[in-house]
Design a protein around this motif. Structure first.
Motif, PDB file in Angstrom:
ATOM      1  N   CYS A 116       0.832   3.128   3.339  1.00 46.08           N
ATOM      2  CA  CYS A 116       1.629   2.415   4.348  1.00 46.08           C
ATOM      3  C   CYS A 116       3.124   2.647   4.096  1.00 46.08           C
ATOM      4  CB  CYS A 116       1.315   0.928   4.326  1.00 46.08           C
ATOM      5  SG  CYS A 116      -0.248   0.476   5.125  1.00 46.08           S
ATOM      6  N   CYS A 142       0.839  -1.207   0.000  1.00 40.30           N
ATOM      7  CA  CYS A 142       0.000   0.000   0.000  1.00 40.30           C
ATOM      8  C   CYS A 142       0.877   1.262   0.000  1.00 40.30           C
ATOM      9  CB  CYS A 142      -0.898  -0.042   1.239  1.00 40.30           C
ATOM     10  SG  CYS A 142      -1.687   1.513   1.633  1.00 40.30           S
ATOM     11  N   HIS A 165      -3.307  -0.025   8.533  1.00 43.90           N
ATOM     12  CA  HIS A 165      -3.891  -0.121   7.192  1.00 43.90           C
ATOM     13  C   HIS A 165      -5.376  -0.436   7.302  1.00 43.90           C
ATOM     14  CE1 HIS A 165      -4.205  -0.689   2.922  1.00 43.90           C
ATOM     15  NE2 HIS A 165      -4.924  -1.765   3.174  1.00 43.90           N
ATOM     16  N   HIS A 207      -6.303   3.234   1.309  1.00 47.53           N
ATOM     17  CA  HIS A 207      -5.882   3.365   2.714  1.00 47.53           C
ATOM     18  C   HIS A 207      -6.601   4.630   3.163  1.00 47.53           C
ATOM     19  CE1 HIS A 207      -2.453   3.206   5.891  1.00 47.53           C
ATOM     20  NE2 HIS A 207      -3.276   4.179   6.269  1.00 47.53           N
TER      21      HIS A 207
HETATM   22 ZN    ZN Z   1      -2.058   1.108   3.851  1.00 54.05          ZN
END
Ligand code: ZN
Ligand code: 5GP
Length: 115
Positions: free
Chosen positions: A7, A4, A46, A97
């Protein structure tokens, strides 16, 4: 480690202009600003979108909102701002996210939505 992009920003693997960080949340400028000031507040965990949120996320979601005014003022938005969370296909979410957009500038923003 997940792939992600937000992230990765939290982990420092993708650079960002950081606005704020604590143990629960991270805030950084949008790479493609839609207003003179445009940053996002995200949970460090997340969580793909608001659609997946449940009461176990209450504390971090509350913190994102509770910090919005302070962070907006820190970026010069002392006279108001707009907060947006896009969710899912209908909400035209692009990054899965969860993120709270904070937008503003010296002049009032345009109407909330185009038709
Ligand atoms: Zn994430
Ligand atoms: P969404 O449409 O999902 O609500 O918004 C995603 C936002 O993330 C967009 O405004 C886009 O400009 C921003 N964004 C996408 N990739 C990156 C990135 O790598 N860095 C930063 N700072 N913002 C990003």
């Amino acid at each position: 480690m997940n792939q992600c992009i937000f992230c990765k920003i939290v982990r420092g693997e993708i650079p960002s202009r950081k606005v704020y960080e604590d143990e629960d949340i991270f805030a950084f400028d949008d790479i493609n600003p839609l207003a003179p000031v445009h940053f996002m507040i995200i949970p460090k965990i997340h969580l793909p979108s608001l659609a997946e949120a449940d009461p176990s996320h209450q504390a971090v979601l509350g913190k994102m909102l509770a910090m919005a005014g302070t962070l907006a003022r820190s970026q010069g938005l002392g006279d108001g701002f707009r907060s947006i969370i896009n969710t899912g296909r209908i909400g035209r979410q692009e990054v899965y996210h969860l993120h709270l957009h904070i937008l503003g500038g010296p002049e009032p923003l345009g109407a909330m939505m185009g038709k």
